[in-house]
Write an enzyme that holds these catalytic residues in place. Structure first.
Site, PDB file in Angstrom:
ATOM      1  N   SER A 299      -9.308   3.446   3.399  1.00  0.00           N
ATOM      2  CA  SER A 299      -8.691   4.057   1.891  1.00  0.00           C
ATOM      3  C   SER A 299      -7.377   2.397   1.391  1.00  0.00           C
ATOM      4  CB  SER A 299      -7.188   5.223   3.085  1.00  0.00           C
ATOM      5  OG  SER A 299      -6.760   3.882   3.705  1.00  0.00           O
TER       6      SER A 299
ATOM      7  N   LYS B 295       1.010  -1.391   0.047  1.00  0.00           N
ATOM      8  CA  LYS B 295      -0.193   0.107   0.119  1.00  0.00           C
ATOM      9  C   LYS B 295       0.478   1.404   0.010  1.00  0.00           C
ATOM     10  CE  LYS B 295      -3.824   1.880   2.487  1.00  0.00           C
ATOM     11  NZ  LYS B 295      -4.168   1.875   3.866  1.00  0.00           N
TER      12      LYS B 295
ATOM     13  N   SER C 158     -10.265   0.872   6.912  1.00  0.00           N
ATOM     14  CA  SER C 158      -9.644   1.102   5.163  1.00  0.00           C
ATOM     15  C   SER C 158      -9.153  -0.420   4.773  1.00  0.00           C
ATOM     16  CB  SER C 158      -8.343   1.270   5.757  1.00  0.00           C
ATOM     17  OG  SER C 158      -8.975   2.864   5.908  1.00  0.00           O
TER      18      SER C 158
END
Length: 465
Positions: free
Chosen positions: A152, A76, A176
């Site tokens: 996210s 990520k 997230s």
């Protein structure tokens, strides 16, 4: 069978048996990433990925067997990767290349993973949708490419669901990992506080943690086994006894609480209710004691203000540390909105917000003290359309992702599992929350539900292309 149809566990077994090579796997995934760029899964592709794969093959030929050797992986874009651009989803950091890895990325590299690139994220992870000024396309669910894959960790979920990665690194500060997993029919695990180290970051109130995004519970456990090694000096660090991946058999009956109340004043979405009811039925068939209880605490105005203040403070701290003053205008409007809130906060405001959120989380823990697991929806409804978040973004995000933040504040483990795909082809997830440091028990329950066919392995159209 195409290579991406194999699970991560199957790929690792085939690599060790020399039935496939890491280079073959890496080339396969890089080709799929290039062809599926419109899904918005990746920010940056690692130009050295094939070299990493070649080195992994050399080690495999020598008989080396680190746990993830040769397995392609995405990181990520909120986690620092030495030598690979890390933007934090922000145009203000579009060219930033860290000199060293974050702690968890270092563990994944030491385990032999081949880093294919950085998966898409919202700016500083501040929103539950993945859209920024770095990538031309937001991260969308492959099941409905006109809808967000949440955030996210939206890029990570998109990549795994579309067959661009076998498994992915992700992180979760208020849902997230879990909400993107729900939008993409995946398994997404948020570990207990301290199991995965946030190093080099440090804080007394740790709500965010890194964890795995996967297609199967076994794959999630394999990745978590590598990530679960606390950094020296970690205030909350602890180690699990034994391997998560080798302890996926649940041998005892659990007491499970459930609720579907959103706590926001909004009605629960019918598909969210269905996800919980069908899961409760399966749990009862498996012999567990399932009891519906009232929602322990509501999202009242004070709690809403406190969590907004806490997020504003976190974004403000990261921005002051990372973004030069002359690049502040490059930040997105919502980020600048959070910075404006942060500018109004005193030290007393921040401490008071933390105390209020601690009491809020404690109310949940007290209410479920005699239960092993809590069952709720993951999201209040299906993936939302691109452009949905206009006006009061904080309010809209909370109403949709209302079921997940309390687990972050309480520091307990939580996992989102696929439930079903509705008649419109949209995925829905179910949310299970365990007791602190009983991550292994929660994963074993998830594996039991997977074995009982709680969900079908239904892939999106892009999987087969």
């Amino acid at each position: 069978m195409s290579l991406h149809e194999l699970t991560a566990a199957q790929q690792l077994k085939a690599l060790r048996a020399k039935e496939i090579s890491s280079r073959e796997l890496t080339e396969h995934y890089l080709g799929r990433i290039e062809r599926r760029a419109a899904l918005g899964a990746f920010v940056t592709v690692n130009e050295s990925a094939l070299d990493e794969a070649a080195r992994a093959d050399e080690r495999l030929a020598r008989g080396d067997h680190p746990p993830l050797l040769g397995l392609p992986l995405g990181i990520k874009d909120l986690a620092a990767t030495a030598g690979i651009r890390t933007t934090f989803g922000s145009a203000a950091l579009a060219e930033f290349v860290p000199p060293e890895d974050s702690w968890t990325v270092g563990l994944l590299r030491q385990a032999g993973a081949v880093v294919l690139g950085k998966t898409n994220t919202s700016e500083f992870g501040a929103t539950c949708y993945t859209e920024n000024d770095i990538t031309p396309n937001p991260a969308v669910t492959p099941y409905a490419p006109t809808r967000y894959s949440s955030g996210s960790s939206g890029g990570a979920a998109t990549a795994v669901a579309a067959g661009l990665l076998p498994v992915a690194h992700a992180s979760d500060g208020a849902g997230s990992i879990r909400t993107p997993a729900a939008t993409c029919h995946l398994v997404g695990m948020k570990p207990s506080r301290g199991l995965v180290s946030p190093a080099p970051a440090a804080s007394f109130l740790v709500a965010s943690t890194e964890g795995p995004m996967a297609r199967t519970v076994e794959d999630a456990a394999l990745l978590l086994d590598v990530m679960a090694s606390p950094a020296p000096g970690d205030l909350y660090g602890w180690r699990n006894e034994g391997s998560f991946a080798s302890a996926l058999k649940l041998r005892h009956r659990l007491k499970i609480a459930l609720w579907t109340d959103t706590g926001t004043g909004e009605d629960g979405h019918p598909q969210a209710e269905l996800a919980v009811r069908r899961t409760a039925d399966v749990l009862k068939e498996l012999g567990h004691d399932v009891q519906e209880i009232p929602l322990p605490a509501r999202w009242d105005e004070r709690v809403g203000r406190a969590i907004l203040a806490w997020f504003a403070y976190q974004v403000g701290a990261v921005t002051q540390l990372m973004v030069p003053p002359d690049r502040i205008p490059l930040l997105r409007p919502y980020t600048r909105h959070l910075l404006a809130i942060n500018d109004t906060l005193s030290a007393n405001d921040i401490v008071t917000a933390q105390a209020l959120l601690a009491r809020y989380a404690g109310t949940f823990l007290a209410a479920v003290d005699d239960h092993d697991v809590v069952l709720t929806p993951t999201t209040n409804g299906p993936p939302v359309p691109i452009g949905y978040y206009t006006g009061d973004e904080a309010d809209l995000m909370l109403k949709w992702s209302c079921h997940t933040p309390w687990a972050n504040l309480a520091g307990v483990p939580a996992i989102s599992l696929p439930s079903h795909v509705d008649d419109d082809g949209l995925p829905h997830g179910v949310h299970l929350v365990g007791r602190h440091r009983r991550d292994s028990e929660l994963l074993a329950l998830a594996a039991q539900l997977e074995g009982a066919a709680l969900w079908d392995e239904l892939h999106p159209p892009s999987w087969h292309e």
